[in-house]
Design an enzyme around this catalytic site. Structure first.
Site, mmCIF file in Angstrom:
data_model
loop_
_atom_site.group_PDB
_atom_site.id
_atom_site.type_symbol
_atom_site.label_atom_id
_atom_site.label_comp_id
_atom_site.label_asym_id
_atom_site.label_seq_id
_atom_site.Cartn_x
_atom_site.Cartn_y
_atom_site.Cartn_z
ATOM 1 N N ASP A 82 0.852 -1.186 0.000
ATOM 2 C CA ASP A 82 0.000 0.000 0.000
ATOM 3 C C ASP A 82 0.898 1.250 0.000
ATOM 4 O OD1 ASP A 82 -2.482 1.357 0.212
ATOM 5 O OD2 ASP A 82 -2.257 1.527 2.402
ATOM 6 N N GLY A 181 -7.614 8.863 7.596
ATOM 7 C CA GLY A 181 -7.670 9.255 9.013
ATOM 8 C C GLY A 181 -9.079 9.344 9.548
ATOM 9 N N ALA A 232 -7.552 1.580 7.631
ATOM 10 C CA ALA A 232 -6.407 1.549 8.542
ATOM 11 C C ALA A 232 -6.781 2.133 9.906
ATOM 12 C CB ALA A 232 -5.227 2.319 7.952
HETATM 13 P P1 13P Z 1 -8.081 5.184 6.763
HETATM 14 O O1 13P Z 1 -6.944 5.229 7.751
HETATM 15 O O2 13P Z 1 -8.798 6.493 6.691
HETATM 16 O O3 13P Z 1 -8.974 4.042 6.969
HETATM 17 O O4 13P Z 1 -7.393 5.031 5.316
HETATM 18 C C1 13P Z 1 -6.632 3.878 5.053
HETATM 19 C C2 13P Z 1 -6.041 3.915 3.700
HETATM 20 O O5 13P Z 1 -6.566 4.502 2.791
HETATM 21 C C3 13P Z 1 -4.793 3.169 3.486
HETATM 22 O O6 13P Z 1 -4.325 3.266 2.198
#
Ligand code: 13P
Length: 283
Positions: A82, A181, A232
């Protein structure tokens, strides 16, 4: 059961109108939790590692652990880099056995982004490895988030079409008002733009910044061609809150016990995302 190329999972999801959740996992325990839940729920999933996870373990170590775990907990899953930050990182992950890679040059000029992703495709495709690219910039909503810059820029459909045709990427991450986030205010996703993007490009679309997306918005985005949703912050925040709560309550000073409880909580978050994306029962 080996990891499969991410494109296989996304092709099915795109055709059937659901999304595959991509979970950012930073340690073997977190990977194990995701695979166990995926197996129980018969759901395709994507284990994702990137620069935000590599401070803990190197890609080769994470990949070795992931391959060991999928043999123990067979699930229909891909292992994805990623937000890869360089061609060297992509090569490192190809060598380590990732079945999908993203090089994120979204903040660079379009020509540079195209040239680099074309190079990634020429390295990855002969190995059967999927490539994700991004144009438009998915920013971040808070300083504690590692991925994404401060600013966002929406994806332009004409540029997206040119980018996909010129690079050969298998999946495209788009910026439609989403951000990485914990959203302080609800995001305003531009669904008209998403519709135009879906018509402009022939590949499945990826929504970064899944955490905090209201359910109605998520369902609408999936209906408009989003076949992968990245998560995430929801995982990290859940684990952090569990550890804090346990220690404030004076319980589990022994880190392994505390972590086991936190992982049990994380399993619920993973299950929630598998349900919300419509991935349950699809593997
Ligand atoms: P979030 O932390 O907002 O869920 O985003 C995760 C993300 O896009 C990782 O590539």
């Amino acid at each position: 059961m080996p990891f499969v190329p991410m494109s296989e999972l996304l092709a099915e999801a795109y055709a059937a109108g659901y999304a595959v959740p991509g979970f950012c996992v930073w340690c073997p325990e977190a990977m194990q939790t995701v695979l166990q839940v995926a197996r129980e729920m018969r759901a395709p999933v994507i284990l994702m590692n990137g620069p935000a996870e590599f401070p803990c373990l190197a890609p080769s170590t994470l990949a070795a652990a992931a391959h060991e775990l999928i043999a123990r907990y067979p699930a229909q899953a891909a292992l994805h880099l990623d937000h890869g930050e360089s061609l060297e990182r992509v090569q490192q992950c190809l060598d380590a056995g990732y079945t999908s890679v993203m090089l994120d040059y979204s903040t660079r000029p379009l020509a540079e982004n195209i040239a680099a992703l074309r190079e990634v495709c020429s390295l990855a495709h002969p190995l059967g490895v999927t490539v994700e690219g991004e144009i438009g910039v998915v920013g971040k909503v808070e300083a504690s988030v590692v991925e994404g810059g401060e600013a966002s820029a929406l994806t332009d459909p004409a540029e997206a079409a040119e980018y996909v045709a010129a690079t050969g990427v298998d999946a495209l991450a788009v910026a439609i008002g989403n951000a990485h986030g914990q959203y302080a205010r609800l995001p305003r996703l531009d669904f008209a733009l998403l519709e135009r993007l879906r018509q402009a490009v022939p590949v499945p679309l990826v929504l970064h910044g899944g955490s905090g997306t209201p359910d109605a918005d998520l369902q609408r985005a999936i209906g408009l061609g989003i076949a992968k949703v990245n998560v995430a912050t929801d995982l990290v925040a859940g684990v952090r809150e569990s550890l804090l709560r346990q220690w404030q309550e004076g319980r589990n000073p022994w880190i392994p016990s505390a972590q086991a409880e936190a992982m049990a909580g994380m399993a619920g978050v993973v299950a929630g995302w598998i349900r919300r994306t419509g991935a349950a029962g699809r593997a």
